[in-house]
Scaffold this motif. Structure first.
Motif, PDB file in Angstrom:
ATOM      1  N   ARG A  84       0.857  -1.188   0.000  1.00  0.00           N
ATOM      2  CA  ARG A  84       0.000   0.000   0.000  1.00  0.00           C
ATOM      3  C   ARG A  84       0.886   1.227   0.000  1.00  0.00           C
ATOM      4  NH1 ARG A  84      -2.365   3.562   3.884  1.00  0.00           N
ATOM      5  NH2 ARG A  84      -1.391   2.411   5.605  1.00  0.00           N
ATOM      6  N   ARG A  85       0.613   2.120  -0.927  1.00  0.00           N
ATOM      7  CA  ARG A  85       1.324   3.399  -0.993  1.00  0.00           C
ATOM      8  C   ARG A  85       0.294   4.502  -1.009  1.00  0.00           C
ATOM      9  NH1 ARG A  85       6.272   2.442  -5.373  1.00  0.00           N
ATOM     10  NH2 ARG A  85       7.349   0.790  -4.172  1.00  0.00           N
ATOM     11  N   ARG A  86       0.210   5.221   0.102  1.00  0.00           N
ATOM     12  CA  ARG A  86      -0.803   6.252   0.272  1.00  0.00           C
ATOM     13  C   ARG A  86      -2.190   5.657   0.037  1.00  0.00           C
ATOM     14  NH1 ARG A  86       2.075  11.643  -2.439  1.00  0.00           N
ATOM     15  NH2 ARG A  86       3.895  11.631  -1.047  1.00  0.00           N
ATOM     16  N   GLU A  87      -2.865   6.104  -1.023  1.00  0.00           N
ATOM     17  CA  GLU A  87      -4.225   5.637  -1.284  1.00  0.00           C
ATOM     18  C   GLU A  87      -4.278   4.386  -2.145  1.00  0.00           C
ATOM     19  OE1 GLU A  87      -6.975   7.081   0.075  1.00  0.00           O
ATOM     20  OE2 GLU A  87      -5.558   8.348   1.164  1.00  0.00           O
ATOM     21  N   THR A  88      -3.129   3.912  -2.607  1.00  0.00           N
ATOM     22  CA  THR A  88      -3.101   2.826  -3.591  1.00  0.00           C
ATOM     23  C   THR A  88      -2.869   1.478  -2.927  1.00  0.00           C
ATOM     24  OG1 THR A  88      -2.264   4.314  -5.299  1.00  0.00           O
ATOM     25  CG2 THR A  88      -1.957   1.957  -5.659  1.00  0.00           C
ATOM     26  N   LEU A  89      -3.728   0.523  -3.248  1.00  0.00           N
ATOM     27  CA  LEU A  89      -3.586  -0.858  -2.795  1.00  0.00           C
ATOM     28  C   LEU A  89      -3.268  -1.750  -3.984  1.00  0.00           C
ATOM     29  CD1 LEU A  89      -6.544  -1.451  -0.278  1.00  0.00           C
ATOM     30  CD2 LEU A  89      -4.128  -1.133   0.248  1.00  0.00           C
ATOM     31  N   ARG A  90      -2.393  -2.742  -3.741  1.00  0.00           N
ATOM     32  CA  ARG A  90      -2.017  -3.658  -4.816  1.00  0.00           C
ATOM     33  C   ARG A  90      -2.109  -5.094  -4.302  1.00  0.00           C
ATOM     34  NH1 ARG A  90       2.061  -1.197  -6.211  1.00  0.00           N
ATOM     35  NH2 ARG A  90       1.284  -0.206  -8.089  1.00  0.00           N
ATOM     36  N   PHE A  91      -2.775  -5.940  -5.120  1.00  0.00           N
ATOM     37  CA  PHE A  91      -2.948  -7.357  -4.779  1.00  0.00           C
ATOM     38  C   PHE A  91      -2.585  -8.209  -5.988  1.00  0.00           C
ATOM     39  CE2 PHE A  91      -5.472  -5.323  -1.598  1.00  0.00           C
ATOM     40  CZ  PHE A  91      -5.515  -6.189  -0.511  1.00  0.00           C
ATOM     41  N   ARG A  92      -2.204  -9.457  -5.710  1.00  0.00           N
ATOM     42  CA  ARG A  92      -1.938 -10.422  -6.780  1.00  0.00           C
ATOM     43  C   ARG A  92      -2.658 -11.727  -6.481  1.00  0.00           C
ATOM     44  NH1 ARG A  92       4.521  -9.863  -8.402  1.00  0.00           N
ATOM     45  NH2 ARG A  92       4.348  -7.741  -9.231  1.00  0.00           N
ATOM     46  N   GLY A  93      -3.075 -12.370  -7.571  1.00  0.00           N
ATOM     47  CA  GLY A  93      -3.754 -13.644  -7.432  1.00  0.00           C
ATOM     48  C   GLY A  93      -4.211 -14.126  -8.794  1.00  0.00           C
ATOM     49  N   ASN A  94      -5.139 -15.055  -8.813  1.00  0.00           N
ATOM     50  CA  ASN A  94      -5.597 -15.661 -10.061  1.00  0.00           C
ATOM     51  C   ASN A  94      -7.053 -15.313 -10.340  1.00  0.00           C
ATOM     52  OD1 ASN A  94      -3.148 -17.012 -10.570  1.00  0.00           O
ATOM     53  ND2 ASN A  94      -3.759 -18.731  -9.238  1.00  0.00           N
ATOM     54  N   LEU A  95      -7.327 -15.098 -11.623  1.00  0.00           N
ATOM     55  CA  LEU A  95      -8.709 -15.062 -12.088  1.00  0.00           C
ATOM     56  C   LEU A  95      -9.049 -16.441 -12.624  1.00  0.00           C
ATOM     57  CD1 LEU A  95      -9.063 -11.651 -14.004  1.00  0.00           C
ATOM     58  CD2 LEU A  95      -9.794 -12.211 -11.688  1.00  0.00           C
ATOM     59  N   MET A  96     -10.126 -17.038 -12.142  1.00  0.00           N
ATOM     60  CA  MET A  96     -10.491 -18.405 -12.531  1.00  0.00           C
ATOM     61  C   MET A  96     -11.295 -18.347 -13.830  1.00  0.00           C
ATOM     62  SD  MET A  96     -11.318 -20.147  -8.829  1.00  0.00           S
ATOM     63  CE  MET A  96     -12.356 -18.804  -8.279  1.00  0.00           C
ATOM     64  N   CYS A  97     -10.587 -18.514 -14.933  1.00  0.00           N
ATOM     65  CA  CYS A  97     -11.207 -18.481 -16.254  1.00  0.00           C
ATOM     66  C   CYS A  97     -11.584 -19.889 -16.689  1.00  0.00           C
ATOM     67  CB  CYS A  97     -10.256 -17.846 -17.259  1.00  0.00           C
ATOM     68  SG  CYS A  97      -9.857 -16.124 -16.892  1.00  0.00           S
ATOM     69  N   LEU A  98     -12.388 -19.979 -17.724  1.00  0.00           N
ATOM     70  CA  LEU A  98     -12.863 -21.280 -18.200  1.00  0.00           C
ATOM     71  C   LEU A  98     -11.737 -22.125 -18.763  1.00  0.00           C
ATOM     72  CD1 LEU A  98     -16.180 -20.134 -19.930  1.00  0.00           C
ATOM     73  CD2 LEU A  98     -15.925 -21.222 -17.698  1.00  0.00           C
ATOM     74  N   PHE A  99     -10.671 -21.496 -19.232  1.00  0.00           N
ATOM     75  CA  PHE A  99      -9.553 -22.227 -19.832  1.00  0.00           C
ATOM     76  C   PHE A  99      -8.401 -22.410 -18.838  1.00  0.00           C
ATOM     77  CE2 PHE A  99      -9.242 -17.733 -20.679  1.00  0.00           C
ATOM     78  CZ  PHE A  99      -7.949 -17.417 -20.315  1.00  0.00           C
ATOM     79  N   GLY A 100      -8.606 -22.000 -17.587  1.00  0.00           N
ATOM     80  CA  GLY A 100      -7.571 -22.145 -16.571  1.00  0.00           C
ATOM     81  C   GLY A 100      -7.372 -20.847 -15.816  1.00  0.00           C
ATOM     82  N   ASP A 101      -6.586 -20.936 -14.747  1.00  0.00           N
ATOM     83  CA  ASP A 101      -6.328 -19.748 -13.933  1.00  0.00           C
ATOM     84  C   ASP A 101      -5.355 -18.811 -14.654  1.00  0.00           C
ATOM     85  OD1 ASP A 101      -7.946 -20.850 -12.088  1.00  0.00           O
ATOM     86  OD2 ASP A 101      -6.372 -21.382 -10.645  1.00  0.00           O
ATOM     87  N   VAL A 102      -5.623 -17.502 -14.520  1.00  0.00           N
ATOM     88  CA  VAL A 102      -4.765 -16.477 -15.116  1.00  0.00           C
ATOM     89  C   VAL A 102      -4.224 -15.600 -13.985  1.00  0.00           C
ATOM     90  CG1 VAL A 102      -4.622 -14.511 -16.684  1.00  0.00           C
ATOM     91  CG2 VAL A 102      -6.084 -16.466 -17.257  1.00  0.00           C
ATOM     92  N   PRO A 103      -2.894 -15.575 -13.778  1.00  0.00           N
ATOM     93  CA  PRO A 103      -2.329 -14.732 -12.719  1.00  0.00           C
ATOM     94  C   PRO A 103      -2.419 -13.249 -13.087  1.00  0.00           C
ATOM     95  CG  PRO A 103      -0.576 -15.764 -13.975  1.00  0.00           C
ATOM     96  CD  PRO A 103      -1.864 -16.347 -14.482  1.00  0.00           C
ATOM     97  N   VAL A 104      -2.940 -12.442 -12.154  1.00  0.00           N
ATOM     98  CA  VAL A 104      -3.134 -11.024 -12.416  1.00  0.00           C
ATOM     99  C   VAL A 104      -2.677 -10.205 -11.215  1.00  0.00           C
ATOM    100  CG1 VAL A 104      -5.096 -11.417 -13.961  1.00  0.00           C
ATOM    101  CG2 VAL A 104      -5.500 -10.985 -11.530  1.00  0.00           C
ATOM    102  N   GLU A 105      -2.489  -8.931 -11.472  1.00  0.00           N
ATOM    103  CA  GLU A 105      -2.221  -7.960 -10.417  1.00  0.00           C
ATOM    104  C   GLU A 105      -3.284  -6.871 -10.519  1.00  0.00           C
ATOM    105  OE1 GLU A 105       1.862  -6.280  -9.150  1.00  0.00           O
ATOM    106  OE2 GLU A 105       1.032  -4.765 -10.513  1.00  0.00           O
ATOM    107  N   ILE A 106      -3.940  -6.559  -9.419  1.00  0.00           N
ATOM    108  CA  ILE A 106      -4.967  -5.525  -9.410  1.00  0.00           C
ATOM    109  C   ILE A 106      -4.493  -4.372  -8.534  1.00  0.00           C
ATOM    110  CG2 ILE A 106      -6.222  -6.793  -7.587  1.00  0.00           C
ATOM    111  CD1 ILE A 106      -8.790  -5.417  -8.644  1.00  0.00           C
ATOM    112  N   THR A 107      -4.587  -3.168  -9.087  1.00  0.00           N
ATOM    113  CA  THR A 107      -4.157  -1.956  -8.392  1.00  0.00           C
ATOM    114  C   THR A 107      -5.348  -1.013  -8.289  1.00  0.00           C
ATOM    115  OG1 THR A 107      -1.920  -2.193  -9.287  1.00  0.00           O
ATOM    116  CG2 THR A 107      -2.519  -0.038  -8.383  1.00  0.00           C
ATOM    117  N   ILE A 108      -5.671  -0.607  -7.054  1.00  0.00           N
ATOM    118  CA  ILE A 108      -6.805   0.298  -6.826  1.00  0.00           C
ATOM    119  C   ILE A 108      -6.250   1.594  -6.256  1.00  0.00           C
ATOM    120  CG2 ILE A 108      -9.072   0.555  -5.755  1.00  0.00           C
ATOM    121  CD1 ILE A 108      -8.888  -2.538  -5.200  1.00  0.00           C
ATOM    122  N   SER A 109      -6.401   2.679  -6.998  1.00  0.00           N
ATOM    123  CA  SER A 109      -5.865   3.964  -6.547  1.00  0.00           C
ATOM    124  C   SER A 109      -6.940   5.046  -6.439  1.00  0.00           C
ATOM    125  CB  SER A 109      -4.754   4.437  -7.490  1.00  0.00           C
ATOM    126  OG  SER A 109      -5.235   4.548  -8.817  1.00  0.00           O
TER     127      SER A 109
END
Length: 572
Positions: free
Chosen positions: A23-48
């Motif tokens: 977390r940097r000031r107002e920004t949060l960052r997470f990593r994980g997988n999106l469970m898609c029909l063809f398999g898991d896709v690793p992603v990073e989500i940033t909310i600012s």
């Protein structure tokens, strides 16, 4: 300390199996997988942005094999475009639901890209320019485009120098390019009218896993896209020796997807001198070394009048290009009408011209109503208004005529005349001259403000005497004493304020803007071929006035102007 919204979203994402990164000031960052029909896709989500004006940024950390290469909705840096900016209103009052909605949409987009080839191809083509700009590293170099005619084959490549951001600009009218560049406070350096080539195709660009990086890629890509365009390129390389006078070749392609640009280095003069004797020799050299010569993509920013002034009306609607318009009055109404007309394309095109006629000068009392301000005091309104419009719209042909409009020659030989003076006696004089000018005279639009801005009124009058003329707005029988035919105010008492020996009607600053808006709408209707209703009213909210419906009024019986025989056939 984290806010309640940040805490709630963090708990939600951890429950979904994503891991907290930082977390940097107002920004949060997470990593994980999106469970898609063809398999898991690793992603990073940033909310600012916790107001969710800007959507959370989702980056694919590792692309699955089915999403290799240039893909719709995926940038070269693997940023995923799951919502078009501004298209969806996320619930800022429920941040957990907002973030969940984004993750769900991102999953849908990845599934569609991976599993549906029709969707993937359709989205790629529909957003080709976005993919061209963001789909491959290195990113393209921005360049600015001016006007280019349909059959143009060669263009001027110029450079805008000075200012914080110098840029390249191209088009087939160097005077237009110079006027635009100078208006930005820069100077123009022109490489000549043979310094770039233009190609036109009616085919959509092909879907490909990579955009051209070398001349070899360029040749392969162009041939797959449009064999005729590819052959035209080869013909020019083999026979148009003038391009070898320049060290760099610029190529612009006009397509249904939009404008695409590329450029590559032609080498130093010692390498080009062989082709100056025989261009086919240099073409052969290009093919031999095509895998070694780097191609740079160009991102085209369209500043041409054709694009700029068609944007407000839509691609399917007509604009004022090529029209000759006279605007009578550069005052409160006229100055705002003039601005609107230029923004609709007045003064653009080969024969386009906007003429502003006014005899008056700016006074202190005009400043609060007029588009002009203090710098124009004691100066002619028409002259100052034209200067301001040219400053803001340097490609527009706008001219002034300082003097009495009733003495202007050939007033009704334009495509349209607009009377924005708001002076009823003058409007009646214009009306008489209009209807005695003959059936070939252009239409006239009258627009004025009632009372203290309680309402505005506009009337469209054709020279063919279809419908009421301006004089028909007042009754003409002896008993009526010329009272209004369509009464607006509940009293006929004039609402004036005396300033010395001058009577001034005070009204809200919004009134001339309302009048200009109504005039603009009627001009837009005229461009589409149907001005109806011809008489329109716009009332200020909560105004104590008599409501009148918009309508197509018939001529008034025994009207002293439009019911009398035409006195002259010559257009005045």
């Amino acid at each position: 300390m984290m806010t309640p919204a940040q805490i709630a979203v963090s708990q939600y994402l951890v429950e979904r199996g994503l891991a907290y990164v930082n977390r940097r000031r107002e920004t949060l960052r997470f990593r994980g997988n999106l469970m898609c029909l063809f398999g898991d896709v690793p992603v990073e989500i940033t909310i600012s942005d916790w107001d969710f004006i800007r959507y959370p940024h989702i980056r694919v950390i590792e692309r699955p094999a089915c999403l290799d290469g240039v893909q719709a909705h995926l940038s070269a840096l693997n940023g995923l475009c799951y919502f078009t900016p501004g298209s969806v209103l996320l619930n800022r009052h429920d941040p957990v639901a907002a973030v969940g909605q984004c993750l769900a949409q991102a999953t849908v987009v990845l599934n569609e890209l991976a599993r549906d080839s029709t969707y993937r191809q359709g989205e790629f083509i529909r957003e080709y320019l976005a993919n061209w700009d963001a789909g491959q590293q290195p990113p393209p170099i921005p360049v600015v485009k001016g006007s280019i005619a349909d059959k143009t084959t060669h263009m001027n490549v110029t450079f805008a120098e000075g200012g914080e951001f110098p840029f390249a600009m191209f088009g087939d009218d160097v005077d237009q390019l110079r006027s635009i560049v100078v208006s930005t406070g820069r100077t123009l350096r022109d490489r000549g009218n043979n310094s770039g080539w233009v190609f036109h195709t009616d085919r959509w660009p092909p879907m490909s896993e990579a955009f051209p990086r070398t001349v070899y890629d360029l040749f392969t890509w162009a041939k797959a896209w449009d064999p005729n365009m590819y052959q035209a390129l080869q013909d020019r390389l083999g026979y148009d020796r003038a391009y070898l006078n320049m060290p760099i070749l610029f190529l612009m392609i006009r397509s249904p997807a939009g404008w695409l640009g590329l450029t590559f280095d032609l080498g130093d003069r010692s390498q080009r001198i062989l082709g100056m004797r025989k261009a086919t020799n240099y073409r052969q050299r290009l093919h031999r070394h095509s895998r070694e010569i780097t191609v740079t993509r160009l991102s085209v920013l369209d500043w041409s009048p054709e694009f700029v002034y068609a944007r407000n009306l839509g691609l399917e609607q007509k604009n004022l290009f090529g029209k000759r318009i006279t605007l009578i009055g550069g005052g409160a109404i006229g100055s705002h009408v003039a601005k609107a007309l230029v923004q609709m394309g007045a003064g653009q095109g080969k024969h386009g011209r906007l003429r502003i006629v006014d005899h008056d000068t700016m006074e202190g009392g005009n400043v609060s109503r007029n588009l002009l301000g203090y710098p124009s005091l004691f100066k002619f309104k028409a002259t100052e208004l034209v200067a301001e419009l040219r400053r803001l719209h340097p490609t527009a042909n706008v001219e002034e005529e300082v003097g009495d409009v009733l003495k202007v020659d050939a007033l009704f030989r334009d495509d349209l005349v607009i009377d924005a003076t708001g002076e009823e006696a003058l409007s009646e004089a214009i009306n008489v001259r209009h209807l005695t000018a003959g059936v070939s005279a252009c239409p006239v639009l009258y627009v004025r403000i009632y009372g203290q801005g309680d309402a505005v009124q506009a009337l469209w009058v054709d020279s063919g005497r279809k419908g009421a003329c301006f004089a028909c707005l007042r009754k003409n029988d002896p008993q009526s004493q010329r009272e209004p035919r369509f009464r607006i105010g509940k009293t006929d008492e004039p609402q004036w304020v005396m300033r010395g020996c001058q009577a001034v009607t005070p009204y809200a600053v919004s009134a001339p803007m309302h009048a200009a808006a109504m005039a603009s709408e009627m001009v837009a209707d005229w461009l589409q071929g149907n001005v109806s209703p011809r008489l329109r009213f716009l009332e200020r909210p909560n105004a104590d006035v008599i409501h009148n419906k918009n309508q197509n009024p018939e001529p008034l019986p025994h009207c002293p102007v439009c019911s009398s025989p035409i006195q002259a056939s010559k257009v005045g």
